[in-house]
Each structure stands twice: as C-alpha cells, then as structure tokens.
Motif scaffolding. Structure first.
Motif, PDB file in Angstrom:
ATOM      1  N   SER A   1      -1.730   0.232   6.331  1.00 14.15           N
ATOM      2  CA  SER A   1      -0.787   0.947   5.475  1.00 14.15           C
ATOM      3  C   SER A   1       0.107   0.067   4.626  1.00 14.15           C
ATOM      4  N   TRP A   2      -0.220  -1.207   4.480  1.00 13.14           N
ATOM      5  CA  TRP A   2       0.659  -2.037   3.676  1.00 13.14           C
ATOM      6  C   TRP A   2       0.548  -1.723   2.203  1.00 13.14           C
ATOM      7  N   THR A   3       1.639  -1.967   1.486  1.00 12.11           N
ATOM      8  CA  THR A   3       1.626  -1.770   0.042  1.00 12.11           C
ATOM      9  C   THR A   3       1.272  -3.085  -0.659  1.00 12.11           C
TER      10      THR A   3
ATOM     11  N   THR B   1       2.070  -2.556   8.862  1.00 12.87           N
ATOM     12  CA  THR B   1       2.603  -2.761   7.521  1.00 12.87           C
ATOM     13  C   THR B   1       2.967  -4.215   7.255  1.00 12.87           C
TER      14      THR B   1
ATOM     15  N   THR C   1      -0.829  -1.559  -3.245  1.00 13.07           N
ATOM     16  CA  THR C   1      -0.664  -1.566  -4.699  1.00 13.07           C
ATOM     17  C   THR C   1      -0.819  -2.961  -5.288  1.00 13.07           C
TER      18      THR C   1
ATOM     19  N   CYS D   1      -7.673   0.283   2.380  1.00 17.80           N
ATOM     20  CA  CYS D   1      -6.212   0.122   2.415  1.00 17.80           C
ATOM     21  C   CYS D   1      -5.661   0.959   1.266  1.00 17.80           C
ATOM     22  N   LYS D   2      -5.593   2.234   1.473  1.00 17.05           N
ATOM     23  CA  LYS D   2      -5.297   3.202   0.415  1.00 17.05           C
ATOM     24  C   LYS D   2      -3.875   3.123  -0.136  1.00 17.05           C
ATOM     25  N   GLN D   3      -2.951   2.485   0.564  1.00 18.19           N
ATOM     26  CA  GLN D   3      -1.563   2.372   0.099  1.00 18.19           C
ATOM     27  C   GLN D   3      -1.277   1.064  -0.628  1.00 18.19           C
TER      28      GLN D   3
ATOM     29  N   CYS E   1      -9.332   0.754  -2.247  1.00 22.16           N
ATOM     30  CA  CYS E   1      -7.914   0.419  -2.399  1.00 22.16           C
ATOM     31  C   CYS E   1      -7.432   1.204  -3.622  1.00 22.16           C
ATOM     32  N   GLU E   2      -7.267   2.478  -3.428  1.00 18.99           N
ATOM     33  CA  GLU E   2      -7.034   3.446  -4.503  1.00 18.99           C
ATOM     34  C   GLU E   2      -5.816   3.164  -5.365  1.00 18.99           C
ATOM     35  N   LYS E   3      -4.768   2.585  -4.819  1.00 17.03           N
ATOM     36  CA  LYS E   3      -3.524   2.368  -5.561  1.00 17.03           C
ATOM     37  C   LYS E   3      -3.420   0.983  -6.185  1.00 17.03           C
TER      38      LYS E   3
END
Length: 167
Positions: A48-50, A28, A74, A70-72, A98-100
């Motif tokens: 898992s980084w935002t 993270t 934002t 990196c799905k988390q 990068c869904e978010k």
C-alpha cells in the motif's frame, strides 16, 4: 500498522533470494539491506505504499513482479541508485498494475531481456524516459492498458522478437 521498520531479523546483508518476501503485507514503509540480493521476484508486490521503498540491489538479475499490483504507488523512490537495476535481465511484470504511477524515472535497464508486462496496466502513466532496452527480446504486453500514454515511449526494441499485445 502497515509499518515494517523493526524487522524480526537484525542482519539481512547476506540474503540473496527475496522472492515474495514482503508481498501483500499491506505495509507502507520498509527498511531492509538488499545489497546481496539476486532475486527480488515479487518482493514488494501488492503493498500500500504511495512511494516505493528505498532499496539497493546492484547484484540483482530478477526484478520480475517486484512492485506488481502496488495500486496506491504514485512514484518511485528518487533515492534508489540507478545502478540498482543495471544487472537486471528479467523485468517481467515489475510495475504491472501500478495504476496510480504517473511517471517513470530513468533507470539502467541495459541488461534487460524480458520486458513482458513490465508496465501493463499502469493506466495513469503519462510520461516515460528513454530507457536502454536494446537487449530486450520479449515485449509481450509491455505497455498494454497504459491508457494515459499519448505517444509511444522512445525505447530501443531492435533485439525484440515478441511484441504480442505490446501496446
């Protein structure tokens, strides 16, 4: 614990090839010197980084898959210098899945030739800056499955030759 600030190495300033270096580690946060990097292929992918970690790689040409999956995530780290991307030619899959990620910063992509799948699957991406993609040749799947974009990003595709499933 997901935090990699105490690396097993003390000096990374001469490392040029970071291919998959920290991919899928579940980390993270990260602090490494990437000043000499020329290849960041998948270097930070699948974590898992935002917010993306800070890095500066003004000599890097290959950003393929750097943050893929990196799905988390934002947001991109606002402290990353714009010049970090200026020599990049390969951006294939750089932010794929990068869904978010809801917005994208203005970065220098003027040397980029390969934008295949660069933002594919960024389903929350709602805004996009005017990036210089005038050297881009391949735009295959570039914005595929970016379902939240309500208008096409204003990018220069004048050198493009391949637009298979671009949008």
């Amino acid at each position: 614990n997901g935090n990699l600030t105490n690396q097993p190495f003390t000096d990374s300033s001469q490392v040029t090839n970071w291919k998959y270096a920290f991919a899928n580690c579940g980390i993270t946060s990260l602090s490494v010197d990437t000043q000499s990097a020329t290849n960041l292929f998948g270097a930070f992918a699948g974590n898992s980084w935002t917010t993306s970690p800070f890095f500066n790689a003004p000599n890097c040409t290959n950003f393929s898959g750097i943050f893929g999956n990196c799905k988390q995530m934002t947001a991109m780290n606002p402290s990353i210098p714009n010049s970090t991307y200026s020599n990049g030619t390969n951006f294939s899959g750089a932010w794929k899945e990068c869904e978010k990620l809801a917005s994208f910063p203005l970065i220098d992509t003027s040397s980029g030739t390969n934008f295949s799948s660069t933002w594919e699957g960024c389903s929350n991406l709602t805004s996009f800056p005017l990036l210089n993609t005038s050297s881009g040749i391949s735009f295959t799947n570039t914005f595929r499955d970016c379902s939240s974009l309500t208008s096409l990003p204003l990018i220069d595709t004048s050198s493009g030759t391949n637009f298979t499933s671009a949008w």
